[in-house]
Design a protein around this motif. Sequence first.
Motif, PDB file in Angstrom:
ATOM      1  N   PRO A 120      45.218  47.588  42.243  1.00 52.42           N
ATOM      2  CA  PRO A 120      45.583  46.184  42.474  1.00 52.42           C
ATOM      3  C   PRO A 120      46.064  45.921  43.901  1.00 52.42           C
ATOM      4  O   PRO A 120      45.808  44.838  44.440  1.00 52.42           O
ATOM      5  N   LEU A 121      46.736  46.903  44.503  1.00 51.50           N
ATOM      6  CA  LEU A 121      47.176  46.708  45.893  1.00 51.50           C
ATOM      7  C   LEU A 121      45.970  46.520  46.819  1.00 51.50           C
ATOM      8  O   LEU A 121      45.950  45.634  47.675  1.00 51.50           O
ATOM      9  N   PHE A 122      44.981  47.366  46.595  1.00 49.20           N
ATOM     10  CA  PHE A 122      43.760  47.270  47.380  1.00 49.20           C
ATOM     11  C   PHE A 122      43.120  45.898  47.188  1.00 49.20           C
ATOM     12  O   PHE A 122      42.741  45.219  48.157  1.00 49.20           O
ATOM     13  N   LEU A 123      43.048  45.467  45.914  1.00 53.56           N
ATOM     14  CA  LEU A 123      42.435  44.161  45.631  1.00 53.56           C
ATOM     15  C   LEU A 123      43.266  43.033  46.214  1.00 53.56           C
ATOM     16  O   LEU A 123      42.731  42.020  46.660  1.00 53.56           O
ATOM     17  N   LEU A 124      44.592  43.215  46.230  1.00 59.41           N
ATOM     18  CA  LEU A 124      45.474  42.169  46.752  1.00 59.41           C
ATOM     19  C   LEU A 124      45.201  41.928  48.232  1.00 59.41           C
ATOM     20  O   LEU A 124      45.131  40.796  48.691  1.00 59.41           O
ATOM     21  N   TYR A 125      45.015  43.015  48.966  1.00 59.17           N
ATOM     22  CA  TYR A 125      44.867  42.845  50.416  1.00 59.17           C
ATOM     23  C   TYR A 125      43.411  42.744  50.864  1.00 59.17           C
ATOM     24  O   TYR A 125      43.136  42.518  52.038  1.00 59.17           O
ATOM     25  N   LEU A 126      42.506  42.880  49.902  1.00 56.45           N
ATOM     26  CA  LEU A 126      41.090  42.809  50.234  1.00 56.45           C
ATOM     27  C   LEU A 126      40.700  41.530  50.981  1.00 56.45           C
ATOM     28  O   LEU A 126      39.967  41.590  51.974  1.00 56.45           O
ATOM     29  N   PRO A 127      41.217  40.356  50.544  1.00 53.81           N
ATOM     30  CA  PRO A 127      40.795  39.109  51.230  1.00 53.81           C
ATOM     31  C   PRO A 127      41.158  39.078  52.708  1.00 53.81           C
ATOM     32  O   PRO A 127      40.610  38.277  53.465  1.00 53.81           O
ATOM     33  N   ARG A 128      42.079  39.913  53.142  1.00 55.42           N
ATOM     34  CA  ARG A 128      42.381  39.967  54.589  1.00 55.42           C
ATOM     35  C   ARG A 128      41.205  40.512  55.367  1.00 55.42           C
ATOM     36  O   ARG A 128      41.019  40.178  56.539  1.00 55.42           O
TER      37      ARG A 128
ATOM     38  N   ALA B 266      32.739  36.320  43.666  1.00 50.00           N
ATOM     39  CA  ALA B 266      32.134  37.252  42.702  1.00 50.00           C
ATOM     40  C   ALA B 266      33.174  38.252  42.217  1.00 50.00           C
ATOM     41  O   ALA B 266      33.192  38.620  41.038  1.00 50.00           O
ATOM     42  N   ILE B 267      34.060  38.675  43.114  1.00 47.96           N
ATOM     43  CA  ILE B 267      35.113  39.615  42.699  1.00 47.96           C
ATOM     44  C   ILE B 267      36.066  38.942  41.704  1.00 47.96           C
ATOM     45  O   ILE B 267      36.498  39.549  40.731  1.00 47.96           O
ATOM     46  N   SER B 268      36.367  37.658  41.945  1.00 44.24           N
ATOM     47  CA  SER B 268      37.230  36.948  40.992  1.00 44.24           C
ATOM     48  C   SER B 268      36.617  36.966  39.604  1.00 44.24           C
ATOM     49  O   SER B 268      37.299  37.218  38.608  1.00 44.24           O
ATOM     50  N   VAL B 269      35.322  36.665  39.550  1.00 45.32           N
ATOM     51  CA  VAL B 269      34.643  36.653  38.249  1.00 45.32           C
ATOM     52  C   VAL B 269      34.721  38.044  37.629  1.00 45.32           C
ATOM     53  O   VAL B 269      35.022  38.193  36.439  1.00 45.32           O
ATOM     54  N   ALA B 270      34.482  39.065  38.470  1.00 48.25           N
ATOM     55  CA  ALA B 270      34.544  40.440  37.956  1.00 48.25           C
ATOM     56  C   ALA B 270      35.939  40.741  37.424  1.00 48.25           C
ATOM     57  O   ALA B 270      36.101  41.411  36.403  1.00 48.25           O
ATOM     58  N   THR B 271      36.964  40.222  38.119  1.00 46.99           N
ATOM     59  CA  THR B 271      38.347  40.445  37.686  1.00 46.99           C
ATOM     60  C   THR B 271      38.565  39.861  36.291  1.00 46.99           C
ATOM     61  O   THR B 271      39.236  40.455  35.450  1.00 46.99           O
ATOM     62  N   ILE B 272      37.986  38.679  36.057  1.00 49.44           N
ATOM     63  CA  ILE B 272      38.064  38.077  34.722  1.00 49.44           C
ATOM     64  C   ILE B 272      37.384  38.993  33.701  1.00 49.44           C
ATOM     65  O   ILE B 272      37.897  39.231  32.604  1.00 49.44           O
TER      66      ILE B 272
ATOM     67  N   TYR C 237      40.345  31.347  47.293  1.00 44.73           N
ATOM     68  CA  TYR C 237      41.476  32.265  47.454  1.00 44.73           C
ATOM     69  C   TYR C 237      42.472  32.119  46.314  1.00 44.73           C
ATOM     70  O   TYR C 237      42.929  33.105  45.732  1.00 44.73           O
ATOM     71  N   VAL C 238      42.812  30.873  46.007  1.00 42.00           N
ATOM     72  CA  VAL C 238      43.803  30.653  44.952  1.00 42.00           C
ATOM     73  C   VAL C 238      43.325  31.278  43.646  1.00 42.00           C
ATOM     74  O   VAL C 238      44.055  32.028  42.981  1.00 42.00           O
ATOM     75  N   SER C 239      42.049  30.999  43.292  1.00 44.68           N
ATOM     76  CA  SER C 239      41.574  31.533  42.018  1.00 44.68           C
ATOM     77  C   SER C 239      41.470  33.061  42.065  1.00 44.68           C
ATOM     78  O   SER C 239      41.721  33.736  41.067  1.00 44.68           O
ATOM     79  N   TYR C 240      41.134  33.582  43.222  1.00 44.29           N
ATOM     80  CA  TYR C 240      41.076  35.037  43.368  1.00 44.29           C
ATOM     81  C   TYR C 240      42.418  35.667  43.015  1.00 44.29           C
ATOM     82  O   TYR C 240      42.503  36.610  42.228  1.00 44.29           O
ATOM     83  N   PHE C 241      43.482  35.118  43.580  1.00 44.98           N
ATOM     84  CA  PHE C 241      44.792  35.738  43.366  1.00 44.98           C
ATOM     85  C   PHE C 241      45.321  35.495  41.957  1.00 44.98           C
ATOM     86  O   PHE C 241      45.962  36.366  41.371  1.00 44.98           O
ATOM     87  N   VAL C 242      45.043  34.321  41.434  1.00 50.51           N
ATOM     88  CA  VAL C 242      45.493  34.054  40.064  1.00 50.51           C
ATOM     89  C   VAL C 242      44.799  35.013  39.096  1.00 50.51           C
ATOM     90  O   VAL C 242      45.431  35.612  38.216  1.00 50.51           O
ATOM     91  N   ALA C 243      43.484  35.164  39.275  1.00 50.28           N
ATOM     92  CA  ALA C 243      42.748  36.076  38.402  1.00 50.28           C
ATOM     93  C   ALA C 243      43.292  37.492  38.525  1.00 50.28           C
ATOM     94  O   ALA C 243      43.486  38.186  37.523  1.00 50.28           O
ATOM     95  N   LEU C 244      43.567  37.878  39.754  1.00 49.40           N
ATOM     96  CA  LEU C 244      44.068  39.241  39.979  1.00 49.40           C
ATOM     97  C   LEU C 244      45.401  39.458  39.274  1.00 49.40           C
ATOM     98  O   LEU C 244      45.611  40.458  38.582  1.00 49.40           O
ATOM     99  N   LEU C 245      46.292  38.466  39.437  1.00 52.68           N
ATOM    100  CA  LEU C 245      47.619  38.598  38.830  1.00 52.68           C
ATOM    101  C   LEU C 245      47.496  38.683  37.307  1.00 52.68           C
ATOM    102  O   LEU C 245      48.127  39.537  36.663  1.00 52.68           O
ATOM    103  N   ALA C 246      46.670  37.792  36.752  1.00 54.13           N
ATOM    104  CA  ALA C 246      46.489  37.791  35.298  1.00 54.13           C
ATOM    105  C   ALA C 246      45.928  39.130  34.833  1.00 54.13           C
ATOM    106  O   ALA C 246      46.369  39.691  33.826  1.00 54.13           O
TER     107      ALA C 246
END
Lengths: 375, 283, 247
Positions: free
Chosen positions: A31-39, A49-55, A198-207
Motif C-alpha cells: 500500500p505504501l508503494f501504491l500510495l506514492y505511485l501517483p507522484r 486503471a489502477i483504481s479499478v484494479a484496486t476495486i 486522483y481523489v478516486s484513486y486514493f479513496v479506492a486505495l484506502l478502502a
Amino acid sequence: MTDTAAHAKPSAGSRAKRFLKPNVVLLALIPLFLLYLPRFVENTTLLQAISVATIFVMFAASWDILSGYTGQVSFGHAAFIGTGAYTVALFSKYEPGVSNELALLAGVLVAALLGVAIGVPCLRLKGPYLALATLSVAGALVQITFIYKEQLGGEDGIAGVKNVQDGAVTGPLGEGLSKLVLGPLTFGGKSPFDQYIYVSYFVALLAMVLVVGGLMLLGYGKRGLVLRSIQQDEAAAEAAGVPLTRYKLAAFVLSAACAGFAGGLYAQIRGTVALDLLSVDLSLLIIIIAAFGGAGSIIGPAIGAYAVILLQNYYLDRASDVFVEHPELKIGSFALLLIVVLIVAPRGLVPPLLQRLSGRGSPSRAAGAALTESA
Amino acid sequence: MDVLVQGAITSATIALVALGFSLVYGVGGIVNLAHGSFFMIGAYAAYAASEADMPLLVAAVIGVAAAMLAGVLLDRLVIAPIRHQEVAVLIATLAVAILVQSGVQFFFGGLERQLPGFVEGSVSIFGVDLRQTELLAGLMALVTIVVVLLVLTRSPAGRMVRAVAEDEEAAVLVGVRPERVTLYVLAIGAGLAGLAGVLVAPYGVLTPTMWLLPLTQAFAIVILGGLGSIQGTVLASVVIGFLDRFVAFNVKDGGIKIGLVTVAVILATLVLRPQGLLGKVAR
Amino acid sequence: MTALLEAEAVTRRFGGLTAVNEVSFTVEQGAAVGLIGANGAGKTTLFNCLTGFDKPTSGDVRLRGKSLLKLPRHKVVGSGVARTFQIVKPFPDLPVLANVMVPLIVRRTKGDVKAEALKVLQRVGLAHRAASPSSQLSEGDLKRLEMARALATGPELLLLDEPFAGLSTNEIGVLSETINQLKADGVTLVIVEHKIGSLLALVDRVIAMDQGRVIADGEPEAVMRDPAVVRAYLGGDPEAQEEAGHE
C-alpha cells in the motif's frame, strides 16, 4: 453427504507453509508503494486503471474469504457486487439527499441480506449444486433489472451516480491524501477531471487497505483456521466441534457485505452502474483472478487482481487494436488462459511469490490447489 | 389453451437440453456449465450455414454436427485431463461457456439474430394459432426424446450407459470404461442440445448470452427430477416447460421473468425437497 | 448416581434394514469399554448415533442424564463427547499443530492456543511433528492426530473408531501405550475395534454386538467365553479368532 470431499491426498511438499503469516513489513510496502505511485506516474489513464484494479482487489478478496477459505465456491459473486452498486445508484437516483456514505452502508446491508438469502438454501449444497445455484441467482438479478427497467434501467443501467468527490467523508479524504502525496500546488494545478482521478484513486486505495487488511487479519488468524478446516473436511470439522452452519453462513454474509461495499464504491467512482456489474463475465473474471493468484490466501487473489485488471483495462488496449474494437476478446482470452492453466498447472501462479514474501524460501504447493481439489 | 400447446412444445425442446445435462452428470459425475453453449452453438452454426446460402436442412445438420463436435472437443481437451477434480471441471466449463460467448460475440456481434423457418405458414391446433416451424420443432423434439429413451432402455449400449450412471464401480467390473461412456454421452448430449438450439432458432432469438437460460432450466430440471434419474428429467422438463410458457403468457412482461421464476423454483426445491421430486438424495 | 453415558433402547433403521436394534447400556465415569462385533453387526451405526453423527430412529442417548439427540453435532462435541474416525480425517493442508488448534479455538480457550495445542500433542506423543503438514504423517501418526484433535475438544468421553485398523504390530503397541495413558488420566473411553487381542489389553469391559443387538456385556474374559459371542463373531471370522488366540 460430507464424504464428497474426497480430497486428492497431497503427495509431498509443504503446503502447510502457506498458512504462515506473510511478512507484515513486506506486505505494508505494497500500500505504501501504491500510495506514492501517483507522484511518479503522470499518466492518469493508467492511474484510473489502477483504481479499478484496486476495486477488483476487494472483489477478489471478498470472494476468497467465502470460496477459498470455506470451500463454498461461488460462481455468482457478481450478484453481491451488483447489489451493492445498484443500491447506491438507486439512492442517487431517488434520494439524492442521502449522503454517499449512508448509501454505501445501505449497499453493504442489502448485499449482506442477499448473502443470507442465498447462503441459507445453499448451506447444504456442495460443488456443482452450489455453483449452479449461485450462477443462476446472479443471472436472475440481471433479469430483475429488465423487469424494473424504469427504476433499474435494464441494459442501460443507471447513470449519474453521485461520485466519491461528493462524499462527506470520501471527498475530503481523497483530496487530503492527494495533496499529501502530490503537494497542494501540484494537485491544484490539475484539470478537474484529473483531480477526480486522483481523489478516486486514493479513496479506492484506502478502502482496499481496510477491507483486505481486515480480511487478512481474519483469514490468517484463529477464525481463518476454523474456516479452512471446513474447506478441508466438513465431517472432521464437526467432530472438532466447529459449528458448521454458523461459520459457513457467516462467511457467506461477510463475503457478500465486502463485495457489496466494493461494488457500491465502484459505482461512486464510475458514476454509473450497468449490467456488467451483475454479469456472469464478472463472476468468472473474479474466479480467473483467484485462480491465477491462488485461492485461500487473500493476498494471492489481491495480487492477481492487479495483474488481470491492468491487463484488461490498460495494457491489452495498447497491445492491439483488436481489443479496443472487440472488448469481448479480453474476457475470452482470459477464459482460454484459465482453461489452459487449469489443465496444465491447476495451482495458481502467485503463491510461490507469496512464499518469498513470507520470508521462507522453500517452494511449496500453491493455494490454487485448494480451489481445484476441494469439493 | 395457448399454455398447453406451447407448453408442450417448450417442454419437449427443454427436455432435449436437460437430458444430455442430466446423463452427463449421471454417467461421468460431471456438471458441465458449458452445456447451454451447445444449444447456442447449434443455433448459431445453423444460422451461419443458412447465411452462407445452404439449404435449411443442411444448415440444421451442420448445427447439430457442430454441437456434437464441440462436445467431443470439450471432453477430450478440457474435461478429460481434470475429470476427477470437481471444482476445476466446474470452473473450466464455465470458462468455456464464456469463451464461446465471446467467440459468438466476435463473429456475429451482439445483435439479435434469427434463422428462417423450416416450414412457412401457420396452423391451428385446438384453436391455437401456431407457426408451423414451431409445431415442427415440438414434434421433432418429441420424436427425438422418444428415440433416446428407447435407446436408453432397450439397446445394449443404452443399458451400458445406465449401468455406468447407476453404479460406476460395478460397470467397470464388467468391462465398461466410464471415460469412453462419458465421451459418447457428452457428444450425444451436446448433439441433443444443439438440435434444440436449431429447432428453436427460427422462433427464438439468437444472442451471445442465450446459453444461460437453458443451462439454468436444465439445472432446475435436474434438481426437480433428481440426479441422473431419466424419468425424473422428463417429468421435470414438462413441469419447467409449462411453467415457462405459463409465465410468458400470464404474467405481465412474462418473457423476461422466466429465468427469475426458474431460479425461484430451484431455491424453493433446494430448501423444501433437496432430493427432488423423485430422485436420489442430493448432495 | 447417573452413569456418564446412557444408551436406552437405541434403534436405527435404514429402510427395511435394522442396523441397531434396541441397544441399551451405560458407561460409568472412568471406564474403558470395548465394542466388538463382526462386520455389519451395527457397531459403526451405533457409534455414529452415540456421537451425534446419526440420529437413532428411536431410543435415547444421554450424557449425565441429558439427552444428546436434539443437539447439533458440534454441541454434542461441546457437551463432552468426542470421536475419531475409522478412516482418518485430518485437515490435510493444515500443519499438525493447526489441526489441534481448531477445536481449541472453537471452544474459546483462554490464553495461548498454540501452547495448549502443543500440550495436547505431547499427550499423544506427536509434539515433534507439530510443524509438519498433516498430509505427510504416517498412518500411525495420523491416528494419533485424530486422537489429539478429539482430546482438544476437552471430552469427558472419547470414542475411538477402530484406532488400530491399518497399523503394524509395532504401531499398535505404541498407540496402546498412549491410550493406556489417557485412561490413567481419567478419560472415559469407548473403543470399537476388530483386533480383539489388542483391544482386550486396554479395556475393562466388552460389549459384543451381533445383527444390531447386544449379545454379551461384561468382563472381557467372560464375554469372550460366552457361547453366543463365540458362535456369532469368532466362528465367522478366522482372522479375528487368530488374533484372539494370541492373547
